[in-house]
Design a protein around this motif. Structure first.
Motif, PDB file in Angstrom:
ATOM      1  N   ASP A  56       0.952  -1.247   0.020  1.00 16.75           N
ATOM      2  CA  ASP A  56       0.089   0.032   0.077  1.00 16.75           C
ATOM      3  C   ASP A  56       0.810   1.228  -0.077  1.00 16.75           C
ATOM      4  N   ASN A  60      -2.820   5.369   2.090  1.00 21.38           N
ATOM      5  CA  ASN A  60      -3.756   4.568   2.917  1.00 21.38           C
ATOM      6  C   ASN A  60      -3.329   4.788   4.587  1.00 21.38           C
ATOM      7  N   THR A  63      -3.408   1.591   6.720  1.00 23.35           N
ATOM      8  CA  THR A  63      -2.361   0.695   6.743  1.00 23.35           C
ATOM      9  C   THR A  63      -1.342   1.038   7.558  1.00 23.35           C
ATOM     10  N   ARG A  86       6.292   0.765   1.901  1.00 25.03           N
ATOM     11  CA  ARG A  86       5.611   0.254   0.513  1.00 25.03           C
ATOM     12  C   ARG A  86       5.686  -1.130   0.503  1.00 25.03           C
ATOM     13  N   ALA A  89       1.132  -4.315   3.269  1.00 26.53           N
ATOM     14  CA  ALA A  89      -0.374  -4.204   2.774  1.00 26.53           C
ATOM     15  C   ALA A  89      -1.339  -4.504   3.766  1.00 26.53           C
ATOM     16  N   SER A 113      -6.341  -8.211  -0.845  1.00 30.06           N
ATOM     17  CA  SER A 113      -6.064  -6.873  -0.625  1.00 30.06           C
ATOM     18  C   SER A 113      -7.194  -5.902  -0.336  1.00 30.06           C
ATOM     19  N   GLY A 115      -6.283  -2.342   0.303  1.00 32.40           N
ATOM     20  CA  GLY A 115      -5.617  -1.100  -0.189  1.00 32.40           C
ATOM     21  C   GLY A 115      -5.422  -1.084  -1.709  1.00 32.40           C
ATOM     22  N   ASP A 116      -4.397  -0.003  -1.828  1.00 35.53           N
ATOM     23  CA  ASP A 116      -3.996   0.171  -3.386  1.00 35.53           C
ATOM     24  C   ASP A 116      -2.746  -0.855  -3.644  1.00 35.53           C
ATOM     25  N   ALA A 117      -2.253  -1.878  -2.819  1.00 32.04           N
ATOM     26  CA  ALA A 117      -1.355  -2.720  -3.154  1.00 32.04           C
ATOM     27  C   ALA A 117      -1.460  -3.325  -4.668  1.00 32.04           C
ATOM     28  N   THR A 165      -3.451  -9.634  -6.288  1.00 28.32           N
ATOM     29  CA  THR A 165      -3.687  -9.059  -4.962  1.00 28.32           C
ATOM     30  C   THR A 165      -4.583 -10.082  -4.226  1.00 28.32           C
TER      31      THR A 165
END
Length: 373
Positions: A56, A60, A63, A86, A89, A113, A115-117, A165
């Motif tokens: 992520d 976020n 996280t 980074r 996640a 996932s 988040g934006d992982a 993901t």
């Protein structure tokens, strides 16, 4: 010698007859389950660490707050705003707690996932509690995440396979609390639940139980349930009685059904699905339109001005090709398998076969349920 040969031949005939009689029979346990046997859904929240910069982003806050909370358990106080990792996640962990699970058993868990992982490949799930609908922790999940895909990007180039993901922990969750078991006096009855509701199959299950253990023990409740009374001699050995019932052979009744998938062109049907007399005529009309764009450049003109310029124009060609139509006339009491084979002999594509089956169903000649996926 002749007598022995005759007895051997008779034995083979009896064995063949027994196999023919048992054809299509399955065990009762393969048709459903006993009422009360069910899986229980578990869900939890956790962190996957060890990612190679695919976790992520700093946007976020959940996280970053989760990382700060985790570090506080190890006496490391760090503000959430100072966390910028980074390689972590935030994920949701799901699992199914099977019936009769015991403490110490291992079950599979799925990690997704939230988040934006970009990818969970190579990550490890940190200890995550899995809770049931009642809020109690029934299992703990932890371990390496197995991802059946990948995602690599650099300088605007992207290479991805499947969904990186989403991952799996094979046996990565350990059961902490056993599934609650009913306490008290031994049960006097049980209910067998069919996976596919059908009155004919339910009646055959009840008849098989009554023939094996006595009349009146089994009674059909509805299309999906059979009530079974436990005899007095089996009250203290209920599991053995249920095991004996599950081993009884029954021939289930199969409902006529044709399943088609328009996306993949797949047609799945039983070989004995009947169709009435029907005529199928199918033609192939192909229309192609081709447009050629060109530019007309004036030649031998030395003057210049707004009236002297190049001119764009287009030439269009239309071609129509019509293939020969195929005709199939089926006799009475034909099957869908015969119709499909005849269409394949006519070199009909799979999608055209699906369209023809839909038309046959609309005409009232297909005596089966048509399921379109």
């Amino acid at each position: 010698m002749r007598a022995r040969r005759w007895m051997a031949a008779a034995g083979l005939l009896l064995a063949a007859a027994a196999c023919a009689a048992a054809e299509g029979e399955v065990r009762i346990k393969d048709l459903g389950r006993m009422a009360g046997w069910r899986d229980n859904a578990l869900v939890g929240y956790g962190l996957v660490s060890g990612l190679a910069g695919t976790g992520d982003s700093g946007r976020n806050r959940a996280t970053r707050q989760s990382i700060a909370n985790m570090l506080s358990r190890f006496d490391l106080q760090l503000p959430a705003d100072d966390v910028n990792a980074r390689n972590v996640a935030a994920v949701m962990v799901t699992a199914n707690l099977p019936a009769f699970a015991r403490g110490g058993d291992t079950i599979d868990a799925t990690v997704t996932s939230i988040g934006d992982a970009r990818s969970l490949a190579g990550g490890t799930l940190l200890l995550a509690p899995l809770k049931g609908p009642d809020g109690r922790v029934y299992a703990l999940a932890q371990g390496a995440v197995s991802v059946g895909g990948y995602r690599y990007d650099a300088n605007g180039n992207l290479s991805q396979k499947n969904h990186p993901t989403v991952g799996m922990l094979s046996g990565g969750a350990t059961v902490e609390i056993a599934t609650p078991e009913p306490r008290g006096e031994p049960p006097r009855s049980a209910t067998f639940v069919l996976s596919t509701a059908d009155y004919t199959t339910a009646t055959r299950v009840a008849d098989a139980i009554n023939r094996a253990h006595g009349e009146g023990l089994a009674e059909v409740r509805d299309a999906a349930g059979v009530d079974i009374q436990i005899p007095e001699g089996w009250r203290q050995r209920v599991p053995r009685f249920l095991a004996a019932i599950e081993a009884l052979p029954v021939k289930p009744d199969v409902r006529a059904r044709v399943v088609i998938n328009e996306r993949t062109g797949t047609v799945v049907t039983g070989g004995d699905v009947r169709i009435s007399r029907v005529a199928v005529s199918h033609g192939d009309l192909k229309v192609s339109v081709v447009t050629d764009n060109a530019v007309s450049q004036p030649l031998l003109v030395r003057q210049t001005g707004p009236e002297v310029r190049t001119q764009e124009y287009a030439n269009s060609r239309i071609a129509v090709q019509e293939g020969g139509a195929g005709v199939f006339v089926g006799p009475d009491n034909n099957t869908v398998a015969d119709l499909v084979q005849a269409l394949h002999r006519m070199r009909t594509s799979a999608r055209d076969v699906i369209s023809i089956l839909q038309a046959v169903k609309a005409a009232g000649a297909l005596h089966a349920d048509l399921v379109v996926q």
